[in-house]
Design a protein around this motif. Structure first.
Motif, mmCIF file in Angstrom:
data_model
loop_
_atom_site.group_PDB
_atom_site.id
_atom_site.type_symbol
_atom_site.label_atom_id
_atom_site.label_comp_id
_atom_site.label_asym_id
_atom_site.label_seq_id
_atom_site.Cartn_x
_atom_site.Cartn_y
_atom_site.Cartn_z
ATOM 1 N N LEU A 1 0.841 -1.189 0.000
ATOM 2 C CA LEU A 1 0.000 0.000 0.000
ATOM 3 C C LEU A 1 0.879 1.243 0.000
ATOM 4 C CD1 LEU A 1 -2.966 0.901 0.100
ATOM 5 C CD2 LEU A 1 -2.780 0.936 2.596
ATOM 6 N N TYR A 2 0.518 2.193 -0.852
ATOM 7 C CA TYR A 2 1.264 3.443 -0.978
ATOM 8 C C TYR A 2 0.329 4.629 -0.855
ATOM 9 C CZ TYR A 2 5.017 0.564 -2.822
ATOM 10 O OH TYR A 2 6.005 -0.386 -2.970
ATOM 11 N N MET A 3 0.873 5.731 -0.370
ATOM 12 C CA MET A 3 0.161 6.999 -0.376
ATOM 13 C C MET A 3 0.642 7.727 -1.622
ATOM 14 S SD MET A 3 -2.180 8.421 1.199
ATOM 15 C CE MET A 3 -2.451 8.731 2.901
ATOM 16 N N ILE A 4 -0.281 7.974 -2.517
ATOM 17 C CA ILE A 4 0.019 8.566 -3.808
ATOM 18 C C ILE A 4 -0.237 10.072 -3.768
ATOM 19 C CG2 ILE A 4 -0.516 8.505 -6.279
ATOM 20 C CD1 ILE A 4 0.606 5.816 -5.100
ATOM 21 N N ASP A 5 0.721 10.847 -4.238
ATOM 22 C CA ASP A 5 0.559 12.288 -4.374
ATOM 23 C C ASP A 5 -0.081 12.534 -5.741
ATOM 24 O OD1 ASP A 5 0.717 15.024 -3.959
ATOM 25 O OD2 ASP A 5 2.844 15.151 -4.399
ATOM 26 N N ASP A 6 -1.277 13.086 -5.745
ATOM 27 C CA ASP A 6 -2.053 13.292 -6.967
ATOM 28 C C ASP A 6 -1.236 14.065 -8.004
ATOM 29 O OD1 ASP A 6 -3.882 14.016 -8.957
ATOM 30 O OD2 ASP A 6 -5.490 14.370 -7.518
ATOM 31 N N PRO A 7 -0.967 13.467 -9.177
ATOM 32 C CA PRO A 7 -0.166 14.165 -10.185
ATOM 33 C C PRO A 7 -0.864 15.413 -10.747
ATOM 34 C CG PRO A 7 -0.996 12.081 -11.051
ATOM 35 C CD PRO A 7 -1.347 12.123 -9.598
ATOM 36 N N ASP A 8 -2.179 15.485 -10.614
ATOM 37 C CA ASP A 8 -2.916 16.655 -11.089
ATOM 38 C C ASP A 8 -2.944 17.782 -10.067
ATOM 39 O OD1 ASP A 8 -3.518 15.427 -13.527
ATOM 40 O OD2 ASP A 8 -5.320 14.488 -12.696
ATOM 41 N N GLN A 9 -2.689 17.452 -8.785
ATOM 42 C CA GLN A 9 -2.688 18.443 -7.705
ATOM 43 C C GLN A 9 -1.523 18.142 -6.751
ATOM 44 O OE1 GLN A 9 -6.500 18.035 -5.806
ATOM 45 N NE2 GLN A 9 -7.629 18.731 -7.580
ATOM 46 N N ASN B 1 -3.294 16.881 -2.701
ATOM 47 C CA ASN B 1 -4.237 15.776 -2.593
ATOM 48 C C ASN B 1 -3.466 14.463 -2.620
ATOM 49 O OD1 ASN B 1 -6.749 14.425 -2.571
ATOM 50 N ND2 ASN B 1 -6.708 14.224 -4.790
ATOM 51 N N THR B 2 -3.752 13.593 -1.668
ATOM 52 C CA THR B 2 -3.146 12.270 -1.652
ATOM 53 C C THR B 2 -4.240 11.222 -1.510
ATOM 54 O OG1 THR B 2 -2.799 12.357 0.743
ATOM 55 C CG2 THR B 2 -0.964 13.071 -0.655
ATOM 56 N N TYR B 3 -3.927 10.006 -1.935
ATOM 57 C CA TYR B 3 -4.878 8.904 -1.841
ATOM 58 C C TYR B 3 -4.096 7.590 -1.869
ATOM 59 C CZ TYR B 3 -4.190 9.762 -6.840
ATOM 60 O OH TYR B 3 -3.641 10.022 -8.068
ATOM 61 N N PRO B 4 -4.731 6.502 -1.427
ATOM 62 C CA PRO B 4 -4.021 5.230 -1.376
ATOM 63 C C PRO B 4 -4.028 4.503 -2.718
ATOM 64 C CG PRO B 4 -6.214 4.941 -0.511
ATOM 65 C CD PRO B 4 -6.067 6.408 -0.832
ATOM 66 N N GLY B 5 -2.983 3.716 -2.926
ATOM 67 C CA GLY B 5 -2.903 2.848 -4.090
ATOM 68 C C GLY B 5 -2.252 1.539 -3.688
ATOM 69 N N SER C 1 2.106 -0.823 7.220
ATOM 70 C CA SER C 1 1.084 -1.595 7.930
ATOM 71 C C SER C 1 0.039 -2.179 6.984
ATOM 72 C CB SER C 1 0.373 -0.714 8.958
ATOM 73 O OG SER C 1 -0.438 0.253 8.292
ATOM 74 N N GLY C 2 -0.085 -1.611 5.781
ATOM 75 C CA GLY C 2 -1.113 -2.069 4.845
ATOM 76 C C GLY C 2 -2.505 -1.593 5.206
ATOM 77 N N ARG C 3 -2.590 -0.686 6.167
ATOM 78 C CA ARG C 3 -3.887 -0.183 6.643
ATOM 79 C C ARG C 3 -3.982 1.320 6.395
ATOM 80 N NH1 ARG C 3 -6.171 -4.241 9.800
ATOM 81 N NH2 ARG C 3 -4.683 -5.813 10.485
ATOM 82 N N PHE C 4 -4.820 1.693 5.448
ATOM 83 C CA PHE C 4 -4.987 3.100 5.121
ATOM 84 C C PHE C 4 -5.490 3.894 6.312
ATOM 85 C CE2 PHE C 4 -7.695 6.481 3.102
ATOM 86 C CZ PHE C 4 -6.654 7.277 2.706
ATOM 87 N N THR C 5 -6.333 3.302 7.127
ATOM 88 C CA THR C 5 -6.905 4.015 8.273
ATOM 89 C C THR C 5 -5.853 4.387 9.320
ATOM 90 O OG1 THR C 5 -7.514 1.897 9.269
ATOM 91 C CG2 THR C 5 -9.232 3.060 8.008
#
Length: 152
Positions: free
Chosen positions: A47-55, A59-63, A141-145
């Motif tokens: 699991l990775y925290m992705i930095d939005d390439p458009d912003q 803005n970040t989100y999991p991948g 940890s593999g846990r986004f939360t």
């Protein structure tokens, strides 16, 4: 995987980020309106925290990226979709992998084995990350939360 197979009632969807039950994201509400929670489980992935390439930086989100290492797990929930044809097109658009998005898509919908908390293995589909993660922050940890407890 054929479109007919994906759109069959009862399709299982594994989610690990903003669609989790604890999220107040509108797409999570759409998921719960058209599905039933089966339970918690995990997939073999990193699991990775992705930095939005458009912003960038805003803005970040999991991948989740598939892994062959048995120690790599991403934890989430499995939902049984009652009306996949009503929700999967909306999720494809949300995950930027619908036909209106240019290829290569950042996320791809793939079949994955999910190990449930009771040890049972189910076949589900999940949106997996497909771009370079060399600059992304790994969530060990593999846990986004754990990194986004107030996920929305």
């Amino acid at each position: 995987m054929s479109s007919v197979e994906l759109h069959a009632p009862g399709t299982l969807l594994f989610v690990y980020g903003t669609l989790l039950t604890v999220s107040e994201h509108p797409m999570g509400a759409l998921l719960r309106a058209h599905s039933d929670l089966v339970g918690k489980g995990s997939i073999r992935a990193c699991l990775y925290m992705i930095d939005d390439p458009d912003q960038p930086g805003q803005n970040t989100y999991p991948g989740a990226l598939p892994s062959g290492d048995p120690d790599d797990d991403v934890f989430g929930e499995v939902y049984r979709l009652r009306e996949p044809d009503k929700v999967l097109p909306a999720f494809d658009d949300f995950e930027a992998c619908s036909p209106r998005w240019p290829e290569p898509h950042e996320f791809v919908l793939r079949r994955v084995p999910v190990t449930m908390e009771n040890g049972e293995t189910l076949q589900a589909v999940s949106y997996l990350y497909s771009w370079d993660v060399s600059k992304a922050e790994r969530i060990v940890s593999g846990r986004f939360t754990q990194v986004a407890p107030d996920v929305q």
